[in-house]
Design an enzyme around this catalytic site. Sequence first.
Site, PDB file in Angstrom:
ATOM      1  N   ARG A 149      45.577  13.374  13.537  1.00 28.82           N
ATOM      2  CA  ARG A 149      46.276  12.267  12.871  1.00 28.82           C
ATOM      3  C   ARG A 149      47.674  12.707  12.472  1.00 28.82           C
ATOM      4  O   ARG A 149      48.630  11.955  12.589  1.00 28.82           O
ATOM      5  CB  ARG A 149      45.484  11.769  11.675  1.00 28.82           C
ATOM      6  CG  ARG A 149      44.403  10.753  12.007  1.00 28.82           C
ATOM      7  CD  ARG A 149      43.354  11.265  13.006  1.00 28.82           C
ATOM      8  NE  ARG A 149      42.295  10.319  13.241  1.00 28.82           N
ATOM      9  CZ  ARG A 149      41.112  10.362  12.619  1.00 28.82           C
ATOM     10  NH1 ARG A 149      40.837  11.303  11.736  1.00 28.82           N
ATOM     11  NH2 ARG A 149      40.190   9.460  12.892  1.00 28.82           N
ATOM     12  N   ASP A 178      41.489  13.413  18.581  1.00 28.74           N
ATOM     13  CA  ASP A 178      41.085  12.106  18.056  1.00 28.74           C
ATOM     14  C   ASP A 178      41.907  11.020  18.739  1.00 28.74           C
ATOM     15  O   ASP A 178      42.691  11.310  19.648  1.00 28.74           O
ATOM     16  CB  ASP A 178      41.200  12.050  16.525  1.00 28.74           C
ATOM     17  CG  ASP A 178      40.049  11.254  15.911  1.00 28.74           C
ATOM     18  OD1 ASP A 178      39.866  10.077  16.315  1.00 28.74           O
ATOM     19  OD2 ASP A 178      39.340  11.779  15.043  1.00 28.74           O
ATOM     20  N   HIS A 248      35.993   8.263  19.704  1.00 24.31           N
ATOM     21  CA  HIS A 248      37.254   8.845  19.232  1.00 24.31           C
ATOM     22  C   HIS A 248      38.002   9.475  20.409  1.00 24.31           C
ATOM     23  O   HIS A 248      38.597  10.545  20.288  1.00 24.31           O
ATOM     24  CB  HIS A 248      37.002   9.878  18.129  1.00 24.31           C
ATOM     25  CG  HIS A 248      36.714   9.267  16.783  1.00 24.31           C
ATOM     26  ND1 HIS A 248      37.688   8.640  16.036  1.00 24.31           N
ATOM     27  CD2 HIS A 248      35.568   9.165  16.068  1.00 24.31           C
ATOM     28  CE1 HIS A 248      37.144   8.194  14.904  1.00 24.31           C
ATOM     29  NE2 HIS A 248      35.856   8.485  14.904  1.00 24.31           N
ATOM     30  N   ASP A 313      30.702  11.053  16.040  1.00 23.43           N
ATOM     31  CA  ASP A 313      30.734  10.023  15.003  1.00 23.43           C
ATOM     32  C   ASP A 313      31.396   8.752  15.513  1.00 23.43           C
ATOM     33  O   ASP A 313      32.240   8.793  16.409  1.00 23.43           O
ATOM     34  CB  ASP A 313      31.506  10.531  13.776  1.00 23.43           C
ATOM     35  CG  ASP A 313      32.920  10.959  14.131  1.00 23.43           C
ATOM     36  OD1 ASP A 313      33.105  11.585  15.197  1.00 23.43           O
ATOM     37  OD2 ASP A 313      33.849  10.654  13.364  1.00 23.43           O
ATOM     38  N   GLU A 314      30.991   7.646  14.912  1.00 23.08           N
ATOM     39  CA  GLU A 314      31.692   6.375  15.055  1.00 23.08           C
ATOM     40  C   GLU A 314      31.988   5.990  16.505  1.00 23.08           C
ATOM     41  O   GLU A 314      33.044   5.455  16.806  1.00 23.08           O
ATOM     42  CB  GLU A 314      33.008   6.418  14.254  1.00 23.08           C
ATOM     43  CG  GLU A 314      32.784   6.692  12.779  1.00 23.08           C
ATOM     44  CD  GLU A 314      34.077   6.861  11.977  1.00 23.08           C
ATOM     45  OE1 GLU A 314      34.115   6.369  10.845  1.00 23.08           O
ATOM     46  OE2 GLU A 314      35.032   7.480  12.471  1.00 23.08           O
ATOM     47  N   TRP A 380      27.708  13.552   6.970  1.00 20.64           N
ATOM     48  CA  TRP A 380      28.911  13.051   6.286  1.00 20.64           C
ATOM     49  C   TRP A 380      28.667  11.723   5.596  1.00 20.64           C
ATOM     50  O   TRP A 380      29.141  11.502   4.494  1.00 20.64           O
ATOM     51  CB  TRP A 380      30.095  12.977   7.269  1.00 20.64           C
ATOM     52  CG  TRP A 380      30.062  11.874   8.298  1.00 20.64           C
ATOM     53  CD1 TRP A 380      29.365  11.875   9.476  1.00 20.64           C
ATOM     54  CD2 TRP A 380      30.785  10.636   8.258  1.00 20.64           C
ATOM     55  NE1 TRP A 380      29.601  10.717  10.172  1.00 20.64           N
ATOM     56  CE2 TRP A 380      30.465   9.936   9.445  1.00 20.64           C
ATOM     57  CE3 TRP A 380      31.657  10.051   7.331  1.00 20.64           C
ATOM     58  CZ2 TRP A 380      30.998   8.670   9.729  1.00 20.64           C
ATOM     59  CZ3 TRP A 380      32.187   8.799   7.628  1.00 20.64           C
ATOM     60  CH2 TRP A 380      31.853   8.127   8.803  1.00 20.64           C
ATOM     61  N   TYR A 405      34.977  14.873   0.666  1.00 21.55           N
ATOM     62  CA  TYR A 405      36.094  14.260   1.395  1.00 21.55           C
ATOM     63  C   TYR A 405      37.332  14.334   0.512  1.00 21.55           C
ATOM     64  O   TYR A 405      37.494  13.551  -0.425  1.00 21.55           O
ATOM     65  CB  TYR A 405      35.761  12.813   1.785  1.00 21.55           C
ATOM     66  CG  TYR A 405      35.138  12.729   3.168  1.00 21.55           C
ATOM     67  CD1 TYR A 405      34.133  13.609   3.538  1.00 21.55           C
ATOM     68  CD2 TYR A 405      35.568  11.789   4.107  1.00 21.55           C
ATOM     69  CE1 TYR A 405      33.571  13.558   4.812  1.00 21.55           C
ATOM     70  CE2 TYR A 405      35.008  11.731   5.382  1.00 21.55           C
ATOM     71  CZ  TYR A 405      34.009  12.622   5.722  1.00 21.55           C
ATOM     72  OH  TYR A 405      33.463  12.575   6.976  1.00 21.55           O
ATOM     73  N   PHE A 406      38.203  15.273   0.844  1.00 20.57           N
ATOM     74  CA  PHE A 406      39.364  15.485  -0.008  1.00 20.57           C
ATOM     75  C   PHE A 406      40.536  14.587   0.376  1.00 20.57           C
ATOM     76  O   PHE A 406      41.619  14.694  -0.190  1.00 20.57           O
ATOM     77  CB  PHE A 406      39.745  16.968  -0.031  1.00 20.57           C
ATOM     78  CG  PHE A 406      38.634  17.856  -0.535  1.00 20.57           C
ATOM     79  CD1 PHE A 406      37.718  17.382  -1.470  1.00 20.57           C
ATOM     80  CD2 PHE A 406      38.493  19.151  -0.085  1.00 20.57           C
ATOM     81  CE1 PHE A 406      36.679  18.174  -1.938  1.00 20.57           C
ATOM     82  CE2 PHE A 406      37.457  19.958  -0.551  1.00 20.57           C
ATOM     83  CZ  PHE A 406      36.551  19.471  -1.472  1.00 20.57           C
ATOM     84  N   ASP A 407      40.304  13.691   1.351  1.00 23.91           N
ATOM     85  CA  ASP A 407      41.284  12.611   1.545  1.00 23.91           C
ATOM     86  C   ASP A 407      41.018  11.503   0.518  1.00 23.91           C
ATOM     87  O   ASP A 407      41.867  10.643   0.302  1.00 23.91           O
ATOM     88  CB  ASP A 407      41.258  12.059   2.980  1.00 23.91           C
ATOM     89  CG  ASP A 407      39.870  11.682   3.475  1.00 23.91           C
ATOM     90  OD1 ASP A 407      38.865  12.217   2.950  1.00 23.91           O
ATOM     91  OD2 ASP A 407      39.785  10.854   4.399  1.00 23.91           O
ATOM     92  N   TRP A 455      40.968  14.918   6.203  1.00 23.06           N
ATOM     93  CA  TRP A 455      41.353  13.946   7.244  1.00 23.06           C
ATOM     94  C   TRP A 455      42.782  13.516   6.943  1.00 23.06           C
ATOM     95  O   TRP A 455      43.094  13.167   5.805  1.00 23.06           O
ATOM     96  CB  TRP A 455      40.413  12.741   7.213  1.00 23.06           C
ATOM     97  CG  TRP A 455      38.985  13.094   7.492  1.00 23.06           C
ATOM     98  CD1 TRP A 455      37.957  13.122   6.597  1.00 23.06           C
ATOM     99  CD2 TRP A 455      38.423  13.481   8.755  1.00 23.06           C
ATOM    100  NE1 TRP A 455      36.798  13.497   7.217  1.00 23.06           N
ATOM    101  CE2 TRP A 455      37.051  13.719   8.540  1.00 23.06           C
ATOM    102  CE3 TRP A 455      38.945  13.640  10.038  1.00 23.06           C
ATOM    103  CZ2 TRP A 455      36.190  14.112   9.575  1.00 23.06           C
ATOM    104  CZ3 TRP A 455      38.096  14.028  11.058  1.00 23.06           C
ATOM    105  CH2 TRP A 455      36.722  14.261  10.826  1.00 23.06           C
TER     106      TRP A 455
HETATM  107  C1  ACM Z   1      33.925  11.019   9.934  1.00 22.23           C
HETATM  108  O1  ACM Z   1      34.444  10.960   8.813  1.00 22.23           O
HETATM  109  N1  ACM Z   1      34.086  10.061  10.810  1.00 22.23           N
HETATM  110  C2  ACM Z   1      33.107  12.158  10.311  1.00 22.23           C
END
Ligand code: ACM
Length: 514
Positions: A149, A178, A248, A313-314, A380, A405-407, A455
């Site tokens: 990102r 990604d 992704h 993921d996703e 996660w 998750y430090f974002d 992230w």
């Molecule tokens: C994730 O946050 N999609 C692993």
Amino acid sequence: MSESPTVIPLPVSCRFTGGAPFRLTETTVVVHGDAALEETARLLAALLDVTAGAAAKNLPAIHLMVDPALAGRLGLEGYVLGISARGVEIRGGGPAGVFYGTQSLRQLLPPDVERFGWRANGQDVTAPALEIEDRPRFGWRGSLLDVSRHFSPVSEVKRYLDTMALQKLNVFHWHLVDDQGWRIEIRKYPKLTSVGAWRAGTTRVGAEQETDAVPHGGFYTQEEIRDVVAYAAARFITVVPEIEVPGHSSAALAAYPEFGNTDAPGYAPQLRTGWSIFPETYAPKPETLQFLDDVFTEVLGLFPGKFIHVGGDEAMKEQWEESPATRAFMRANGLKDGREMQSWFIRRTENFLAQRGRRLIGWDEIQEGGLAPGAAMMAWRDVKWAVEAARLGHDVVMAPTSHTYFDYTEGTAEEEGGAIGTQTTLEKVYSFDPVPAELEPAHHARVLGAQGQLWRERMPSLAVVEHRAYPRLSALAEVVWSPAQSKNYADFRKRLPWLLARFDRLGVNYRRPR
Ligand code: ACM
């Protein structure tokens, strides 16, 4: 001096012996008796600005040694650190233990050694007389850095590894791929980086409808990757690369659209400039599978660690279900829906890695549709996925949004306009237990450890990364290292200023805790 040593993560045991302190001077020598400690001795000597070599008679020295007899009791990462006026002795169960002993010694010396070595800005440089015995609670003490990102050049990655090492973190999860950028050179597929590493602009923080026109990009050459892997290894950090399969994958498919579901309606992969989940997935056809095998072959040549992270993921299922070719493949292979298609990709990749002596790890969605037999899972969305996987005999790493998750914002949303998610305070991170309360003791050994996630949708620079990471990642470092029964947030807060003073000398842009 409080009764705890000024060390984060807190050592298992520490006894102040009450003797005179050790005094570091220009004549101190770092001595080691084992070729495997060469680099550790060199790093410590460089930090303290003293020499590494043979001890001179009657001069205090810092002795580093591996003591195999310790390994049985403290493991390869355990160590004993003895400090007295006569000198310092660090004995490790293995070389890693010795390295961790040097990081504890470092934190017992005045913060100014970080900039001035033994001169310490003219202060008296002493460490208290004590005896520390220490070993980690978990073997996986990790940190994820997303460089897709927003990209960080090698110099920033090394700086990040330096702060990890100081806190005995040992797994660098490098999120290299990604939708918004492919960041690793793959020689057989040059367009991955010539096309997939450079986007035309980026969605604005706080005004998500707008995209700036500032090109953003970058990637690591294979030579740079090797350099980072070696740099990490010298600090006993294993690099776990993440190559996302099967979703992704917009950056890869923008470079090589032929590997996607080309006959799905509206198929038009692009390198993404904004933050969302996108419909592109790899298609299960021979040329795509060859591509994935080729990519992983090059990846395996660069990363010697046991684990390879395959994302998982996703992944959106629509393009598989809307592509006549993929639907036909699914029918022919008895896959009843997109979830089973996803599982098929992960199983195939797991098999590919297992045949080459490696292990697959992926995000918790890889469990949907059946987890591949040897796969490890990174939870996660919810720790319940880890509980389920551990009960089935799979190794798990804890990375839940709830605590790691430090974002996610640390202060209030107003204070931190850019941050997302529910408030994740320092104290909340510290309260995390990687072993879920509902997991039966028989399965506890399946929990390899935990890691913090950075992230970078909204972290354009390393300065912002450090602000989100620290000191929350320091709290997590203690969670994964120190015994559960010795956890005490008030005591952590008493020790924290010492670490932050060290960060000040190192120029780490941490967030001042409230
Ligand atoms: C994730 O946050 N999609 C692993």
